[in-house]
Design an enzyme around this catalytic site. Sequence first.
Site, PDB file in Angstrom:
ATOM      1  CE  LYS A  57      30.375  47.049  39.069  1.00 51.41           C
ATOM      2  NZ  LYS A  57      29.844  45.832  38.456  1.00 51.41           N
ATOM      3  CB  SER A 310      30.823  38.639  38.943  1.00 53.18           C
ATOM      4  OG  SER A 310      29.803  38.558  37.958  1.00 53.18           O
TER       5      SER A 310
END
Length: 335
Positions: A57, A310
């Site tokens: 992110k 991720s």
Amino acid sequence: MSGSSLPVVYGDIEAAAQRISAHVLKTPFALSPSLSELLDVPIGLKLEHHQTTGSFKLRGACNALLSLSPAERKRGVVAASTGNHGRALAYAAKAEGTVATICMSRLVPENKLAEIRRLGARVHITGASQDDAQREVERLVEQDGLVMVPPFDNPAIVAGQGTLGLEIVDDMPDVGMVLVPLSGGGLASGVALAVKSRRPDIRVIGLTMERGAAMKASLDVGRPVEIAEMPSLADSLGGGIGLVNRVTFAMCNALLDDVVLLSEAEIAAGMRHAYAQEREIVEGAGAVGIAALLAGKIDPAGRPVALILSGRNVDMELHQRVVNCETDLLREDAA
Ligand SMILES: *Cc1c(COP(=O)(O)O)cnc(C)c1O
């Protein structure tokens, strides 16, 4: 490729890569001997959970912040996420000399709140739901002129996440398939555009949990829909895509070759394998690629596969329970 009608184009991703290169890590890429043997093709892991703040992110947050005008940056940014987007935005704002305000409801646990504060953000506590927190974001945009930086449905966010796709093609030039965790679709949109612009023959598969997969339900009916949110080990994949989604629904619709759903037990097996075989601590959302391969839900068709780990922001007590197969918390009827 017919990407020119989409809200983000390949050049935006290349520009993002330039813009953020000094601000984010170029994360390692490693072949997995155990998964390569199991699937009989090379399987590469993009170790993005080692990114600063513990998830990808940061790429989108940095690109969004660095794309602001000096006047906008001075006013500060605001978001309602208490998860990985909130962490990334808090960190990026501090690093770029601006202030992030993170709005959250009073039900958010103290440790999450303290962590966001530790990263340098201001915390606004209002109401008793995520919707209340989002209303506070809108109030701060209206009244104080703060700039909202949403977690996925924004061209600068998508372009930033897409930089991960550029690295994957550099890391594994003969990659035939890329497996991408999927929630709001910022990551999948950016990565799919990046890799297919480089090599249109690469297949991109979105992976998400069976419980509350809003993008999958929306793709199935051809427009954004809401579905009930349920607790999942892959908590970072929760939440809707927005009924007025402007960017990621169209991009996922155009660019994803398939979406594969995973049960809680399969996600747990992915986390366990990451830990025991790869020696990596990943959160549920970061384990869906491994989970899909272990579950036999992916056919590489003889070509190398890359998958994205991720994120790693998992409560360590929960991680330990998953690793130890204390699977009572995974009962499919637990929700
Ligand atoms: C946000 C997030 C995702 C999903 O990204 P989207 O852009 O919302 O699809 C996957 N994994 C982790 C760890 C995340 O934080």
